[in-house]
Design a protein around this motif. Structure first.
Motif, PDB file in Angstrom:
ATOM      1  N   GLU A 104     -25.170  15.217 -58.070  1.00 20.62           N
ATOM      2  CA  GLU A 104     -25.926  16.417 -58.385  1.00 20.62           C
ATOM      3  C   GLU A 104     -25.167  17.295 -59.376  1.00 20.62           C
ATOM      4  O   GLU A 104     -25.761  17.834 -60.325  1.00 20.62           O
ATOM      5  CB  GLU A 104     -26.233  17.202 -57.101  1.00 20.62           C
ATOM      6  CG  GLU A 104     -26.943  18.520 -57.312  1.00 20.62           C
ATOM      7  CD  GLU A 104     -28.323  18.371 -57.928  1.00 20.62           C
ATOM      8  OE1 GLU A 104     -28.863  19.383 -58.429  1.00 20.62           O
ATOM      9  OE2 GLU A 104     -28.868  17.252 -57.911  1.00 20.62           O
ATOM     10  N   ARG A 146     -25.353  15.727 -62.762  1.00 23.79           N
ATOM     11  CA  ARG A 146     -26.702  15.857 -63.334  1.00 23.79           C
ATOM     12  C   ARG A 146     -26.918  17.258 -63.881  1.00 23.79           C
ATOM     13  O   ARG A 146     -27.420  17.437 -64.998  1.00 23.79           O
ATOM     14  CB  ARG A 146     -27.753  15.556 -62.260  1.00 23.79           C
ATOM     15  CG  ARG A 146     -29.192  15.613 -62.766  1.00 23.79           C
ATOM     16  CD  ARG A 146     -30.187  15.492 -61.621  1.00 23.79           C
ATOM     17  NE  ARG A 146     -30.212  16.728 -60.836  1.00 23.79           N
ATOM     18  CZ  ARG A 146     -30.962  17.777 -61.133  1.00 23.79           C
ATOM     19  NH1 ARG A 146     -31.715  17.769 -62.231  1.00 23.79           N
ATOM     20  NH2 ARG A 146     -30.946  18.842 -60.362  1.00 23.79           N
ATOM     21  N   ARG A 147     -26.522  18.281 -63.120  1.00 28.53           N
ATOM     22  CA  ARG A 147     -26.802  19.654 -63.506  1.00 28.53           C
ATOM     23  C   ARG A 147     -25.840  20.152 -64.591  1.00 28.53           C
ATOM     24  O   ARG A 147     -26.250  20.876 -65.499  1.00 28.53           O
ATOM     25  CB  ARG A 147     -26.717  20.568 -62.276  1.00 28.53           C
ATOM     26  CG  ARG A 147     -27.802  20.300 -61.238  1.00 28.53           C
ATOM     27  CD  ARG A 147     -27.615  21.166 -60.008  1.00 28.53           C
ATOM     28  NE  ARG A 147     -27.857  22.564 -60.322  1.00 28.53           N
ATOM     29  CZ  ARG A 147     -29.053  23.148 -60.245  1.00 28.53           C
ATOM     30  NH1 ARG A 147     -30.114  22.445 -59.901  1.00 28.53           N
ATOM     31  NH2 ARG A 147     -29.187  24.428 -60.513  1.00 28.53           N
ATOM     32  N   ASN A 148     -24.572  19.782 -64.485  1.00 30.49           N
ATOM     33  CA  ASN A 148     -23.574  20.344 -65.402  1.00 30.49           C
ATOM     34  C   ASN A 148     -23.362  19.505 -66.667  1.00 30.49           C
ATOM     35  O   ASN A 148     -23.030  20.049 -67.726  1.00 30.49           O
ATOM     36  CB  ASN A 148     -22.234  20.504 -64.688  1.00 30.49           C
ATOM     37  CG  ASN A 148     -22.322  21.494 -63.537  1.00 30.49           C
ATOM     38  OD1 ASN A 148     -23.208  22.346 -63.508  1.00 30.49           O
ATOM     39  ND2 ASN A 148     -21.407  21.386 -62.591  1.00 30.49           N
ATOM     40  N   GLU A 149     -23.549  18.180 -66.532  1.00 35.86           N
ATOM     41  CA  GLU A 149     -23.258  17.300 -67.659  1.00 35.86           C
ATOM     42  C   GLU A 149     -24.484  16.559 -68.168  1.00 35.86           C
ATOM     43  O   GLU A 149     -24.412  15.830 -69.152  1.00 35.86           O
ATOM     44  CB  GLU A 149     -22.173  16.296 -67.263  1.00 35.86           C
ATOM     45  CG  GLU A 149     -20.889  16.944 -66.758  1.00 35.86           C
ATOM     46  CD  GLU A 149     -19.896  15.929 -66.230  1.00 35.86           C
ATOM     47  OE1 GLU A 149     -19.949  14.762 -66.682  1.00 35.86           O
ATOM     48  OE2 GLU A 149     -19.084  16.291 -65.353  1.00 35.86           O
ATOM     49  N   GLY A 150     -25.611  16.715 -67.473  1.00 37.75           N
ATOM     50  CA  GLY A 150     -26.836  16.055 -67.909  1.00 37.75           C
ATOM     51  C   GLY A 150     -26.836  14.558 -67.696  1.00 37.75           C
ATOM     52  O   GLY A 150     -27.631  13.840 -68.319  1.00 37.75           O
ATOM     53  N   LYS A 151     -25.974  14.065 -66.808  1.00 33.77           N
ATOM     54  CA  LYS A 151     -25.918  12.623 -66.564  1.00 33.77           C
ATOM     55  C   LYS A 151     -27.122  12.189 -65.724  1.00 33.77           C
ATOM     56  O   LYS A 151     -27.504  12.870 -64.769  1.00 33.77           O
ATOM     57  CB  LYS A 151     -24.625  12.252 -65.838  1.00 33.77           C
ATOM     58  CG  LYS A 151     -23.371  12.393 -66.694  1.00 33.77           C
ATOM     59  CD  LYS A 151     -22.153  11.890 -65.933  1.00 33.77           C
ATOM     60  CE  LYS A 151     -20.904  11.985 -66.815  1.00 33.77           C
ATOM     61  NZ  LYS A 151     -19.693  11.490 -66.104  1.00 33.77           N
ATOM     62  N   PRO A 152     -27.730  11.047 -66.046  1.00 29.49           N
ATOM     63  CA  PRO A 152     -28.862  10.560 -65.248  1.00 29.49           C
ATOM     64  C   PRO A 152     -28.388  10.024 -63.897  1.00 29.49           C
ATOM     65  O   PRO A 152     -27.246   9.581 -63.756  1.00 29.49           O
ATOM     66  CB  PRO A 152     -29.444   9.442 -66.112  1.00 29.49           C
ATOM     67  CG  PRO A 152     -28.278   8.945 -66.900  1.00 29.49           C
ATOM     68  CD  PRO A 152     -27.417  10.152 -67.182  1.00 29.49           C
ATOM     69  N   TRP A 158     -33.791  14.336 -56.779  1.00 35.17           N
ATOM     70  CA  TRP A 158     -33.787  12.876 -56.945  1.00 35.17           C
ATOM     71  C   TRP A 158     -33.646  12.134 -55.620  1.00 35.17           C
ATOM     72  O   TRP A 158     -33.950  10.950 -55.529  1.00 35.17           O
ATOM     73  CB  TRP A 158     -32.651  12.474 -57.889  1.00 35.17           C
ATOM     74  CG  TRP A 158     -31.346  13.163 -57.572  1.00 35.17           C
ATOM     75  CD1 TRP A 158     -30.933  14.380 -58.011  1.00 35.17           C
ATOM     76  CD2 TRP A 158     -30.310  12.664 -56.725  1.00 35.17           C
ATOM     77  NE1 TRP A 158     -29.698  14.692 -57.507  1.00 35.17           N
ATOM     78  CE2 TRP A 158     -29.285  13.653 -56.718  1.00 35.17           C
ATOM     79  CE3 TRP A 158     -30.128  11.500 -55.999  1.00 35.17           C
ATOM     80  CZ2 TRP A 158     -28.109  13.498 -55.991  1.00 35.17           C
ATOM     81  CZ3 TRP A 158     -28.956  11.341 -55.276  1.00 35.17           C
ATOM     82  CH2 TRP A 158     -27.964  12.332 -55.276  1.00 35.17           C
TER      83      TRP A 158
END
Length: 525
Positions: free
Chosen positions: A458, A461-467, A518
């Motif tokens: 999480e 996803r939120r800080n680095e935009g990783k899927p 997700w």
């Protein structure tokens, strides 16, 4: 259907779940209260009940929503039967989606004691006659193999005003003096509810009705054997009747009551009459198994509740019921002799300080092999799932502190509480960690690791935009359960519903705000 609760797609962040989960969409689609506003209010309240830890109206619906909830619960236009149809529809859909072949319908009465509340009217003395309350009767649907709760086959609340469903409990009663007694009779209630469950569930589904010894009744046994569509039963019996058996060479001669018995005149096959207590004492029991018991002698798998482990002997014998039941005679119901099977489970070498285990399981299931006998015993052991399930509503959710003083209002609230208890049970199965099963050290570590991994994914996803990488349904279930347990201040030992009820509201709030979306997105992985 309930498994899909955790698999529905997550939309943009919202202030409330608002059909985020497919269960809520399904509930909304089958709810029909005769009014668009009532349907919308039910939908909203069904979602809100999942974000509460307790069963009081302020805890379940918030301080601002408590008054509106009380008006809803007390609204005579909100038909209790319509609300329960939502439960039944969800249960049937769950059975269909999970492709279950064998379902146990476990009948259980639960005493709701309201003595802690300052209400004086509308309550009836039931149970042990110590407290005033209502009796909540449920036919809980449980998958035979896994022990998972699939839903509710039937639900009813008993109070001074009677039973609040539309079943014909007094169909065979003509004498006025017998009507009140019959209405409160547990075997009669079981028989009527079982027939309703039979009609509600698909005819091609194997349904096995399970009940404790308070439901042992000759009229019930005969009626269940003749039931259409054909269903099975496992009912714990008492040892107070006389039965007939074929050639019991294992029985001492002094305990055989001859072949021209006065006790039972119907004996065309020259069977041996024997008192059930004598039969149980001398029946060969070659099978064996060990079961953990709590302080009250009930089967338990919670390590904190285990008081001792009992070694049991198991045997089986066919027997014939020829004597008519007293209840059948009072109601003038014609009763024919029937054959059924008895499985005896008795404790081997019990301690003098303990009350020994003795189960007399009456069933129409076959008992010709050791595997078949073991199946009957395992089915009866599933009965304790009802106590675990409804303990969540009574103790963990504290439904007896609801501050409602009307049986119909209480019945409406119990529908919402049941939906929540069903979700908690399914949440565990989502992670393949069912309720009532002791967690191993590896499973505890897996939950902790799942929570850590969920937080790391999480943040990325939120800080680095990783899927989010592909994840299986079970992986997401373990992560969600681990997060909820962690939020609920889990100590890393036994994982009870008290912990989950503390963590669930915060977790669902995070989901509604878009965090960990997700985990409930079925399109991920």
């Amino acid at each position: 259907m309930l498994r899909a609760f955790l698999e529905a797609p997550m939309a943009e962040p919202k202030a409330r779940t608002d059909h985020t989960f497919s269960l809520m969409s399904f509930v909304a689609s089958v709810a029909s209260l005769g009014d668009v506003r009532l349907n919308a209010r039910f939908d909203e309240m069904a979602e809100r009940c999942l974000t509460s830890a307790k069963g009081s109206l302020p805890a379940m619906f918030g301080q601002k929503g408590a008054k509106a909830a009380q008006r809803f619960m007390s609204n005579p236009r909100v038909d209790v039967l319509d609300l329960r149809q939502v439960l039944y529809a969800c249960s049937q859909e769950n059975i269909r989606q999970q492709k279950v072949n064998s379902v146990l319908s476990i009948f259980d009465p639960t005493l709701l004691d309201f003595t802690a509340q300052d209400w004086k009217q509308g309550r009836m003395p039931i149970g042990d006659h110590i407290g005033l309350g209502y009796e909540w009767l449920n036919a809980l649907l449980v998958e035979e193999d896994a022990g998972r709760v699939l839903g509710v086959g039937h639900q009813v609340v008993s109070s001074l005003s009677g039973l609040d469903d539309d079943l014909a409990y007094l169909a065979a009663v003509t004498k006025p003096e017998l009507r009140a007694k019959t209405l409160r009779n547990h075997p009669n209630q079981f028989l009527v509810v079982a027939e309703a469950v039979d009609q509600r569930l698909p005819a091609d589904l194997e349904v096995i009705h399970v009940a404790d010894r308070e439901f042992d009744d000759g009229l019930v046994l005969r009626s269940r054997i003749k039931a259409k569509p054909r269903r099975h039963f496992v009912i714990r019996g008492n040892d107070t009747r006389m039965v007939q058996v074929r050639d019991p060479r294992w029985l001492p001669e002094a305990l055989r009551h001859g072949k021209g018995q006065k006790e039972l005149d119907d004996n065309p096959e020259h069977l041996t009459n024997v008192y059930l207590s004598d039969l149980v004492e001398h029946l060969p029991c070659p099978g064996s198994r060990q079961v953990p018991l709590d302080a009250r002698g009930r089967v338990t798998t919670n390590p904190q509740n285990i008081a001792r482990v009992a070694r049991l002997e198991v045997g089986a014998v066919p027997l014939r019921l020829a004597r008519k039941s007293k209840r059948g005679e009072r109601l003038h119901v014609e009763e024919e002799p029937v054959w059924l099977n008895l499985v005896v489970v008795r404790e081997a070498k019990p301690s003098p300080a303990e009350y020994p285990i003795l189960w007399l399981l009456l069933t129409d299931l076959p008992v010709d092999t050791a595997k078949q006998v073991e199946r009957v015993v395992s089915i009866y052991c599933r009965r304790w799932r009802t106590e675990e399930f409804f303990r969540t509503v009574k103790d963990a959710m504290q439904i007896e502190k609801s501050e409602l003083d009307d049986p119909h209002a209480t019945a409406r609230l119990l529908v919402f509480a049941t939906i929540k208890a069903m979700f908690l049970d399914e949440l565990r199965f989502r992670a393949e960690l069912p309720a009532g099963v002791k967690l191993t050290a590896a499973q505890r570590q897996e939950l902790k690791a799942g929570a850590r991994k969920a937080r790391a994914l999480e943040l990325a996803r939120r800080n680095e935009g990783k899927p989010i990488p592909p994840l299986s349904a079970r992986e997401r279930g373990v992560m969600a359960l681990g997060l909820i347990a962690e939020i609920g201040a889990w100590t890393g030992k036994s994982l009870g519903n008290y912990v989950l009820l503390r963590g669930l509201p915060i977790f669902l709030h995070d989901v509604a705000e878009g965090r960990y979306a997700w985990l409930v997105d079925r399109d991920v992985g």
